[in-house]
Design an enzyme around this catalytic site. Structure first.
Site, short mmCIF file in Angstrom:
data_model
loop_
_atom_site.label_atom_id
_atom_site.label_comp_id
_atom_site.label_asym_id
_atom_site.label_seq_id
_atom_site.Cartn_x
_atom_site.Cartn_y
_atom_site.Cartn_z
N PRO A 84 0.84 -1.20 0.00
CA PRO A 84 0.00 0.00 0.00
C PRO A 84 0.87 1.25 0.00
O PRO A 84 1.81 1.36 0.79
CB PRO A 84 -0.77 -0.11 1.32
CG PRO A 84 0.09 -0.97 2.20
CD PRO A 84 0.78 -1.92 1.27
N ALA A 86 0.41 5.65 -0.52
CA ALA A 86 -0.49 6.77 -0.70
C ALA A 86 -0.22 7.48 -2.03
O ALA A 86 0.89 7.40 -2.57
CB ALA A 86 -0.30 7.75 0.46
N SER A 113 -4.03 1.80 -0.71
CA SER A 113 -3.95 2.56 0.54
C SER A 113 -5.25 3.32 0.77
O SER A 113 -5.85 3.84 -0.18
CB SER A 113 -2.78 3.56 0.45
OG SER A 113 -2.87 4.51 1.48
N GLN A 133 -5.90 -1.33 2.45
CA GLN A 133 -5.14 -1.01 3.67
C GLN A 133 -5.74 0.20 4.37
O GLN A 133 -6.07 1.20 3.73
CB GLN A 133 -3.68 -0.72 3.30
CG GLN A 133 -2.80 -0.26 4.46
CD GLN A 133 -2.78 1.25 4.64
OE1 GLN A 133 -2.97 2.00 3.68
NE2 GLN A 133 -2.56 1.70 5.86
N TYR A 135 -5.25 2.77 8.01
CA TYR A 135 -4.74 3.15 9.32
C TYR A 135 -5.98 3.29 10.20
O TYR A 135 -6.93 3.97 9.78
CB TYR A 135 -4.04 4.50 9.26
CG TYR A 135 -2.78 4.52 8.41
CD1 TYR A 135 -1.62 3.90 8.85
CD2 TYR A 135 -2.76 5.18 7.19
CE1 TYR A 135 -0.46 3.93 8.08
CE2 TYR A 135 -1.60 5.21 6.41
CZ TYR A 135 -0.46 4.59 6.87
OH TYR A 135 0.68 4.62 6.12
N THR A 161 -2.56 -1.21 9.16
CA THR A 161 -1.18 -0.80 9.43
C THR A 161 -1.09 -0.22 10.84
O THR A 161 -1.84 0.70 11.19
CB THR A 161 -0.72 0.24 8.39
OG1 THR A 161 -0.81 -0.37 7.09
CG2 THR A 161 0.71 0.69 8.64
N ARG A 170 10.03 13.24 9.22
CA ARG A 170 10.33 13.27 7.78
C ARG A 170 11.19 14.48 7.42
O ARG A 170 10.76 15.40 6.73
CB ARG A 170 9.02 13.31 6.99
CG ARG A 170 8.13 12.10 7.16
CD ARG A 170 8.65 10.91 6.37
NE ARG A 170 7.79 9.75 6.60
CZ ARG A 170 6.59 9.55 6.04
NH1 ARG A 170 6.10 10.44 5.20
NH2 ARG A 170 5.90 8.47 6.32
N LYS A 234 -0.05 -5.07 9.47
CA LYS A 234 1.20 -4.62 8.82
C LYS A 234 1.98 -3.69 9.73
O LYS A 234 1.40 -2.79 10.35
CB LYS A 234 0.86 -3.88 7.52
CG LYS A 234 2.05 -3.25 6.81
CD LYS A 234 1.66 -2.73 5.44
CE LYS A 234 2.81 -2.14 4.67
NZ LYS A 234 3.13 -0.77 5.05
N HIS A 258 7.98 -0.11 7.30
CA HIS A 258 7.36 0.95 6.51
C HIS A 258 8.38 1.56 5.54
O HIS A 258 8.36 2.75 5.23
CB HIS A 258 6.83 2.04 7.46
CG HIS A 258 5.52 2.65 7.06
ND1 HIS A 258 4.34 2.42 7.72
CD2 HIS A 258 5.18 3.52 6.07
CE1 HIS A 258 3.35 3.12 7.17
NE2 HIS A 258 3.84 3.79 6.16
N GLY A 290 10.11 -4.12 2.40
CA GLY A 290 11.24 -3.26 2.76
C GLY A 290 12.50 -3.72 2.07
O GLY A 290 13.10 -4.73 2.46
N GLY A 291 12.89 -3.01 1.01
CA GLY A 291 14.18 -3.27 0.38
C GLY A 291 14.20 -4.35 -0.68
O GLY A 291 15.26 -4.69 -1.19
N ARG A 313 8.36 1.24 -3.18
CA ARG A 313 8.80 2.34 -4.05
C ARG A 313 9.00 1.97 -5.52
O ARG A 313 8.67 2.80 -6.39
CB ARG A 313 10.09 2.96 -3.49
CG ARG A 313 9.89 3.67 -2.14
CD ARG A 313 11.21 4.21 -1.63
NE ARG A 313 11.14 4.84 -0.32
CZ ARG A 313 11.23 4.19 0.84
NH1 ARG A 313 11.37 2.86 0.85
NH2 ARG A 313 11.18 4.84 1.98
C1 LIG Z 1 5.40 6.99 -0.98
C2 LIG Z 1 5.03 5.92 0.00
C3 LIG Z 1 3.76 5.93 0.57
C4 LIG Z 1 3.41 4.93 1.47
N1 LIG Z 1 2.13 4.91 1.97
C5 LIG Z 1 1.75 3.90 2.78
C6 LIG Z 1 0.41 3.80 3.22
O1 LIG Z 1 -0.45 4.60 2.86
N2 LIG Z 1 0.09 2.76 4.04
C7 LIG Z 1 1.02 1.83 4.45
O2 LIG Z 1 0.69 0.90 5.20
N3 LIG Z 1 2.30 1.90 4.03
C8 LIG Z 1 2.68 2.89 3.20
N4 LIG Z 1 3.97 2.93 2.74
C9 LIG Z 1 4.92 1.85 3.11
C10 LIG Z 1 4.85 0.69 2.10
O3 LIG Z 1 3.63 0.00 2.20
C11 LIG Z 1 5.97 -0.34 2.33
O4 LIG Z 1 5.94 -0.76 3.67
C12 LIG Z 1 7.38 0.15 1.99
O5 LIG Z 1 7.36 1.08 0.92
C13 LIG Z 1 8.24 -1.06 1.61
O6 LIG Z 1 9.54 -0.69 1.38
P1 LIG Z 1 10.18 -0.46 -0.10
O7 LIG Z 1 9.69 0.86 -0.56
O8 LIG Z 1 11.65 -0.50 0.17
O9 LIG Z 1 9.74 -1.61 -0.99
C14 LIG Z 1 4.35 3.93 1.84
C15 LIG Z 1 5.62 3.93 1.25
C16 LIG Z 1 5.96 4.90 0.34
C17 LIG Z 1 7.32 4.85 -0.30
#
Ligand SMILES: Cc1cc2nc3c(=O)[nH]c(=O)nc-3n(C[C@H](O)[C@H](O)[C@H](O)COP(=O)(O)O)c2cc1C
Length: 366
Positions: A84, A86, A113, A133, A135, A161, A170, A234, A258, A290-291, A313
């Site tokens: 998810p 945003a 999201s 997803q 919050y 989440t 940030r 999550k 996250h 993540g990663g 990402r």
């Molecule tokens: C721009 C952006 C917005 C995100 N928005 C949400 C969100 O709305 N809800 C959520 O649970 N996680 C959010 N995340 C976290 C992602 O779901 C995820 O945990 C994370 O991007 C995974 O890592 P990666 O970017 O290295 O793959 C967001 C991440 C990014 C980069």
């Protein structure tokens, strides 16, 4: 939808990131690429995968090899889901509609999201398999309403989440002066109350009521009890929290920091995965994000007990660079890498991917 040309040198997820960084407004890059505080956890998410080594097996029979998995009672073609995120409209006019089209084309689940920049009802019309997803809202009736909207529009699971009662420090965004551009907003939430608490005194605002009404385990239990869809929790890093989530009725746990965006200085999910799987693994599926940037990262996560992984990402990088085609191409590149990595490790199915594949320097190799 906008036709976009994918640069011919785009051969990996890292290439999409490179083109994204070169093309997109620096403030938007700061939001998407950005991390909490100093980025210690953000960087470690990648470093942790680099530290892990694979010990492949040769001459295995790979006839009929497949990456299919079973998840929440369904057969999926691949253990990769879209995390998810945003505001996809930050990088593409059609936003989540384009991502959903790419997910439908490639057979991946898109987790929408609650803060999507297109209505969840419209995203549901694109033919993709969707999870939703959220919050937890302060007003639980608003969470129930979102859950009902997702359920009635065919979403297959809910992701709650729990790691972001605050949005994290940030500094990258703050330095860049990021604000949401005109026309991009959390449209699903428009009808609900504002979650912002007015600051009454000078000084830090955090303990001036910002956390009053934030979710706790009791609220999570109530949300899960209300849901007719399976719920995954999550943002879990501690194995005892994973167990609490299962005891609260979660049908899955997503190990995640996250993407390093919330609390800096926490471990990489891949480093805590095995502990969590040991604690709860047989009861419910454990997912990880993540990663993840390479097929070998997916193999490492599966080897340490993840049922599937989520990709963050890179989806927005590819959406920015190539639109629907970009996301579909990026997901296909990753799928090809996964198949190559499994084949070269001697694994015909995901069940063959187990902890024996992880090189342990301390093991007596006799
Ligand atoms: C721009 C952006 C917005 C995100 N928005 C949400 C969100 O709305 N809800 C959520 O649970 N996680 C959010 N995340 C976290 C992602 O779901 C995820 O945990 C994370 O991007 C995974 O890592 P990666 O970017 O290295 O793959 C967001 C991440 C990014 C980069």
């Amino acid at each position: 939808m906008l036709e976009m040309t994918i640069p011919p040198d785009t051969v990996s997820l890292g290439c999409y990131q490179r083109h994204f960084l070169a093309r997109i407004d620096k403030r938007i890059v700061a939001y998407i690429e950005g991390f909490a505080a100093d980025g210690i956890s953000y960087r470690d998410n990648f470093a942790a995968f680099e530290r892990l080594k694979l010990l492949p097996r040769m001459l295995k029979n790979l006839a009929g090899a497949t990456t299919q998995i079973n998840l929440l009672g369904r057969r999926l073609p691949s253990p990769v889901l879209i995390a998810p995120m945003a505001y996809h409209r930050l990088v593409h006019e059609a936003g989540e509609l384009a991502t959903a089209r790419a997910a439908a084309l490639t057979g991946h689940i898109l987790t929408v999201s609650a803060q999507s920049s297109v209505l969840l009802e419209e995203i549901a019309e694109q033919g993709a398999a969707l999870w939703f997803q959220l919050y937890p809202r302060r007003d639980i009736e608003e969470s129930y309403d979102l859950m009902a909207r997702a359920t009635s529009h065919g979403y297959r699971a809910l992701v709650i989440t729990v790691d972001a009662p605050l949005s994290g420090l940030r500094n990258v965004e703050q330095r860049a002066g990021f604000v949401l551009p005109e026309g991009v907003s959390a449209v699903n939430l428009a009808g609900y109350g504002l979650e912002d608490i007015p600051v009454r005194r000078a000084g830090s605002p955090v303990f001036q009521g910002m956390l009053d009404g934030a979710a706790d385990w009791d609220m999570l239990r109530r949300l899960i009890d209300r849901s007719s869809l399976p719920v995954l929790v999550k943002g879990i890093l501690h194995e005892d929290d994973a167990l609490c989530a299962v005891e609260a009725g979660a049908m899955g746990v997503i190990v995640s920091n996250h993407g390093g965006r919330i609390l800096d200085g926490v471990p990489a999910p891949i480093d805590v995965l095995a502990r969590i799987v040991r604690k709860i693994g047989d009861h419910v599926p454990v997912l990880l994000d993540g990663g993840i940037r390479r097929g070998t990262d997916i193999v490492k996560a599966l080897a340490l007990g993840a049922r599937a992984v989520m990709l963050g990402r890179p989806v927005l990088h590819a959406l920015a660079v190539g639109g629907v085609q970009g996301v579909a191409h990026m997901l296909t590149l990753l799928q090809t890498e996964l198949e190559m990595a499994m084949a070269l490790c001697g694994c015909a199915t995901v069940d063959d991917v187990n902890h024996h594949l992880i090189w342990n320097e301390n093991r007596d190799q006799g």
